[in-house]
Design a protein around this motif. Structure first.
Motif, PDB file in Angstrom:
ATOM      1  N   THR A   1     -55.837-127.437  40.425  1.00 14.98           N
ATOM      2  CA  THR A   1     -56.604-126.488  39.614  1.00 14.98           C
ATOM      3  C   THR A   1     -56.069-126.391  38.186  1.00 14.98           C
ATOM      4  OG1 THR A   1     -55.231-124.627  40.340  1.00 14.98           O
ATOM      5  CG2 THR A   1     -57.211-125.106  41.635  1.00 14.98           C
TER       6      THR A   1
ATOM      7  N   ASN B   1     -54.131-137.173  48.727  1.00 10.09           N
ATOM      8  CA  ASN B   1     -53.881-137.070  50.165  1.00 10.09           C
ATOM      9  C   ASN B   1     -52.432-136.664  50.348  1.00 10.09           C
ATOM     10  OD1 ASN B   1     -56.463-137.901  50.927  1.00 10.09           O
ATOM     11  ND2 ASN B   1     -55.883-140.047  50.725  1.00 10.09           N
TER      12      ASN B   1
ATOM     13  N   SER C   1     -57.672-134.953  43.260  1.00 11.15           N
ATOM     14  CA  SER C   1     -57.262-134.741  44.648  1.00 11.15           C
ATOM     15  C   SER C   1     -56.247-135.791  45.072  1.00 11.15           C
ATOM     16  CB  SER C   1     -58.471-134.823  45.590  1.00 11.15           C
ATOM     17  OG  SER C   1     -59.368-133.768  45.332  1.00 11.15           O
TER      18      SER C   1
ATOM     19  N   ASP D   1     -55.096-132.770  52.301  1.00  9.98           N
ATOM     20  CA  ASP D   1     -55.232-133.158  50.902  1.00  9.98           C
ATOM     21  C   ASP D   1     -55.241-131.897  50.051  1.00  9.98           C
ATOM     22  OD1 ASP D   1     -57.929-132.102  50.982  1.00  9.98           O
ATOM     23  OD2 ASP D   1     -58.591-134.038  51.754  1.00  9.98           O
ATOM     24  N   TYR D   2     -55.123-132.110  48.746  1.00  9.28           N
ATOM     25  CA  TYR D   2     -55.105-130.967  47.840  1.00  9.28           C
ATOM     26  C   TYR D   2     -55.808-131.371  46.544  1.00  9.28           C
ATOM     27  CZ  TYR D   2     -53.601-127.113  44.934  1.00  9.28           C
ATOM     28  OH  TYR D   2     -53.593-126.016  44.101  1.00  9.28           O
ATOM     29  N   THR D   3     -56.622-130.451  46.019  1.00  5.63           N
ATOM     30  CA  THR D   3     -57.295-130.648  44.740  1.00  5.63           C
ATOM     31  C   THR D   3     -56.657-129.695  43.735  1.00  5.63           C
ATOM     32  OG1 THR D   3     -59.339-131.278  45.850  1.00  5.63           O
ATOM     33  CG2 THR D   3     -59.512-130.639  43.532  1.00  5.63           C
TER      34      THR D   3
END
Length: 186
Positions: free
Chosen positions: A135, A94, A92, A131-133
Motif C-alpha cells: 500500500t 508471493n 504484489s 501473498d501481499y499487495t
C-alpha cells in the motif's frame, strides 16, 4: 525506520524497479548505466577485493559486509545483492520463505501486525498469508561514500512518505566545476 534521524541520500531505485548490486556496482533493470558515484563504487570494489582475498570464506565476513536482510539464506553483501524488487503501491509478492525474509518488516510496518513464519507458511493473526499487495511506495537510498555509508544496504528500504525533500544543487564536490550546479534528476 527511525523518524528522529535525517539522512541526505540518493534514491538509486524506486517503487517497481528491480535492483542488483554486482561486484559493488548498482544496477537497475532497464537502466543502461550503473548508478551512483563510480569513483566511490570503484573504491569499495578495491576495498572489498583486498578484504575477500584475506578472508575468502563468507562465514568469516564481519557484519558490515552483510546487507539487509542479514540472513544466511539470502546471503547478500555490500558487494553482491539482489535481484530485489522495490515494492510500491499495488505491487504484489508471493510469500515464500525468501520473500518473507525480504519483505516482512515492510509488511509489518504497513499492517501494524506481526508476520510470522510457521510450518512453511507466512502467518498473520493466526491465519495463513500467501501473498501481499503493498500500500506504500519505497525507495533504495544510497550514500556517496560507499565504503562507509549508512544507507539501504544496512537499514533497508525507505518509505516514500519519509522523504522530506529533494536536493537541487551540489554544494560540495571535490570537482570545483560541479560546485553549485543543478543536480541531474532522472
Amino acid at each position: 525506520m527511525n523518524l528522529t534521524t535525517y539522512y541526505c541520500k540518493r534514491a538509486v531505485a524506486v517503487a517497481g524497479d528491480t535492483l542488483e548490486i554486482r561486484n559493488c556496482f548498482y544496477h537497475v533493470k532497464g537502466c543502461p548505466d550503473t548508478l551512483g558515484v563510480a569513483s566511490e563504487q570503484e573504491a569499495l570494489q578495491q576495498y572489498v577485493r583486498v578484504f575477500v582475498r584475506e578472508k575468502p570464506d563468507p562465514i568469516t565476513w564481519p557484519a558490515w559486509m552483510r546487507c539487509c536482510p542479514r540472513d544466511s539464506i539470502i546471503g547478500w553483501t555490500i558487494r553482491d545483492m539482489g535481484p530485489f524488487l522495490i515494492p510500491g503501491k499495488g505491487v504484489s509478492v508471493n510469500l515464500d520463505y525468501k520473500n518473507w525474509l525480504l519483505y516482512r518488516r515492510y509488511i509489518e510496518w504497513e499492517t501494524k501486525r506481526k508476520l510470522k513464519w510457521q510450518d512453511s507458511i507466512a502467518i498473520m493473526d493466526n491465519r495463513p498469508v500467501y501473498d501481499y499487495t503493498f500500500t506504500e511506495d519505497y525507495c533504495f537510498a544510497a550514500g556517496d561514500h560507499a565504503i562507509d555509508s549508512k544507507d539501504s544496504r544496512y537499514f533497508g528500504l525507505v518509505p516514500e512518505k519519509f522523504i522530506v525533500g529533494t536536493a537541487g544543487i551540489r554544494w560540495k564536490s571535490s570537482d570545483r566545476k560541479r560546485l553549485f550546479k543543478a543536480i541531474n534528476k532522472h
